[in-house]
Design a protein around this motif. Sequence first.
Motif, short mmCIF file in Angstrom:
data_model
loop_
_atom_site.label_atom_id
_atom_site.label_comp_id
_atom_site.label_asym_id
_atom_site.label_seq_id
_atom_site.Cartn_x
_atom_site.Cartn_y
_atom_site.Cartn_z
N GLU A 118 35.11 -2.56 57.98
CA GLU A 118 35.79 -3.25 59.09
C GLU A 118 37.13 -3.81 58.63
OE1 GLU A 118 34.33 -2.49 62.57
OE2 GLU A 118 35.91 -3.98 62.27
N ASN A 119 37.13 -4.38 57.41
CA ASN A 119 38.37 -4.96 56.89
C ASN A 119 39.44 -3.88 56.74
OD1 ASN A 119 37.18 -7.46 56.74
ND2 ASN A 119 36.67 -7.30 54.56
N PHE A 120 39.05 -2.74 56.20
CA PHE A 120 40.00 -1.63 56.01
C PHE A 120 40.55 -1.17 57.36
CE2 PHE A 120 42.09 1.86 54.07
CZ PHE A 120 42.01 2.90 54.99
N ILE A 121 39.67 -1.01 58.33
CA ILE A 121 40.08 -0.54 59.66
C ILE A 121 41.04 -1.55 60.30
CG2 ILE A 121 39.24 -0.11 62.03
CD1 ILE A 121 36.66 1.06 60.63
N LEU A 122 40.72 -2.83 60.18
CA LEU A 122 41.57 -3.87 60.76
C LEU A 122 42.94 -3.90 60.07
CD1 LEU A 122 42.12 -6.19 62.62
CD2 LEU A 122 40.78 -7.69 61.14
N GLU B 19 48.87 3.95 44.19
CA GLU B 19 47.51 4.10 43.58
C GLU B 19 46.44 3.64 44.57
OE1 GLU B 19 48.92 5.30 39.88
OE2 GLU B 19 46.89 4.48 39.88
N MET B 20 46.72 2.55 45.28
CA MET B 20 45.76 2.02 46.27
C MET B 20 45.49 3.10 47.32
SD MET B 20 47.44 -1.76 46.74
CE MET B 20 46.98 -2.01 48.44
N LEU B 21 46.56 3.76 47.77
CA LEU B 21 46.39 4.81 48.79
C LEU B 21 45.52 5.93 48.26
CD1 LEU B 21 49.92 5.24 50.47
CD2 LEU B 21 47.92 4.01 51.33
N THR B 22 45.78 6.32 47.02
CA THR B 22 45.02 7.42 46.42
C THR B 22 43.54 7.06 46.35
OG1 THR B 22 46.96 7.97 45.13
CG2 THR B 22 44.91 8.99 44.42
N SER B 23 43.26 5.83 45.89
CA SER B 23 41.83 5.48 45.72
C SER B 23 41.16 5.36 47.09
CB SER B 23 41.66 4.20 44.92
OG SER B 23 42.24 3.12 45.59
N ASP C 5 37.62 8.81 51.00
CA ASP C 5 37.62 9.35 52.36
C ASP C 5 37.97 8.31 53.44
OD1 ASP C 5 35.46 11.25 54.52
OD2 ASP C 5 37.54 11.53 53.89
N HIS C 6 38.88 7.39 53.13
CA HIS C 6 39.35 6.43 54.15
C HIS C 6 40.45 7.11 54.97
CE1 HIS C 6 37.21 3.48 51.73
NE2 HIS C 6 37.33 2.64 52.75
N LYS C 7 40.41 6.90 56.28
CA LYS C 7 41.39 7.54 57.17
C LYS C 7 42.50 6.57 57.55
CE LYS C 7 39.44 11.67 57.83
NZ LYS C 7 39.40 11.70 56.33
N PHE C 8 43.75 7.11 57.57
CA PHE C 8 44.87 6.28 58.03
C PHE C 8 45.28 6.78 59.40
CE2 PHE C 8 45.20 4.03 54.18
CZ PHE C 8 44.96 4.92 53.13
N THR C 9 46.18 6.04 60.07
CA THR C 9 46.67 6.48 61.38
C THR C 9 47.80 7.51 61.17
OG1 THR C 9 48.26 4.68 61.35
CG2 THR C 9 46.15 4.25 62.45
#
Length: 232
Positions: free
Chosen positions: A42-46, A209-213, A218-222
């Motif tokens: 939820e935190n990541f999505i927010l 690096e944060m984006l890569t990890s 498998d985290h999705k961005f907009t």
Amino acid sequence: EKVEITKEQEALMKLIVDAYNKHQLPQDVTKKLLQEQYSTEENFILLTEIATSQVQVLVEFTKNIPGFLSLDHEDQIALLKGSAVEAMFLRSAQVFSRKMPIGHTEVLEERIRKSGISEEFITPLFNFYKTVGELHMSLEEQALLTAVTILTPDRPYVKDQQTVELLQEPMVDLLKKLCVLQHPQEPQYFARLLGRLTELRTLNHYHAEMLTSWRVNDHKFTPLLCEIWDVQ
Ligand SMILES: CC(C)c1onc(-c2c(Cl)cccc2Cl)c1COc1ccc2cc(-c3cccc(C(=O)O)c3)sc2c1
């Protein structure tokens, strides 16, 4: 000798500060910080939603910087892509420096700490927030520093660095005068501000690096974030 802000510098400052004030995150986005669940997911999505909204706000602010829209269009994109992360570090840092009305500070810290960012990036990230908070920047300084960051000539793929420098220079001169006038008891204040810009450059690398990890997990961005960060 007496430091004085000229009439045209006054006008430039008003333009930048008005643009900074006008383009803010919508309340319905930031108030979610207090409402949503506290799971890592939820935190990541927010935070993804807030970052996406922040990029839109940033683009509108940038369009109000005198001369920006007269730049080569590809250079406009290169400047936005090259400065987005730094501008968002600055923006989110302001939350930690001014005491947000309804305790956004603690809530934002909690959500960033539990969003899938590894400890090795959390430390420099919150160290930056702390050092920016200690500066107690005025609104004018925040607005000008953001404009100076966006108008950094040596971003990747900028073709006409010369013209970008011509736009950035008056902002830097104005910021320098402002620092002297607003922090008379602290002659090295301007140097400390510029030190934060150097720190921001290093945070860019941590952020990559944060984006890569996140992506490895498998985290999705907009679509907007994918475009501005060249991911997916
Ligand atoms: C995609 C997402 C997971 C992400 O990836 N990297 C980062 C990032 C992280 Cl963690 C830290 C720094 C920079 C980035 Cl770019 C992020 C989240 O980025 C953001 C971007 C802007 C803002 C503004 C905020 C904010 C809150 C309350 C009030 C206000 C206010 O302006 O009043 C602003 S929070 C916030 C979070």
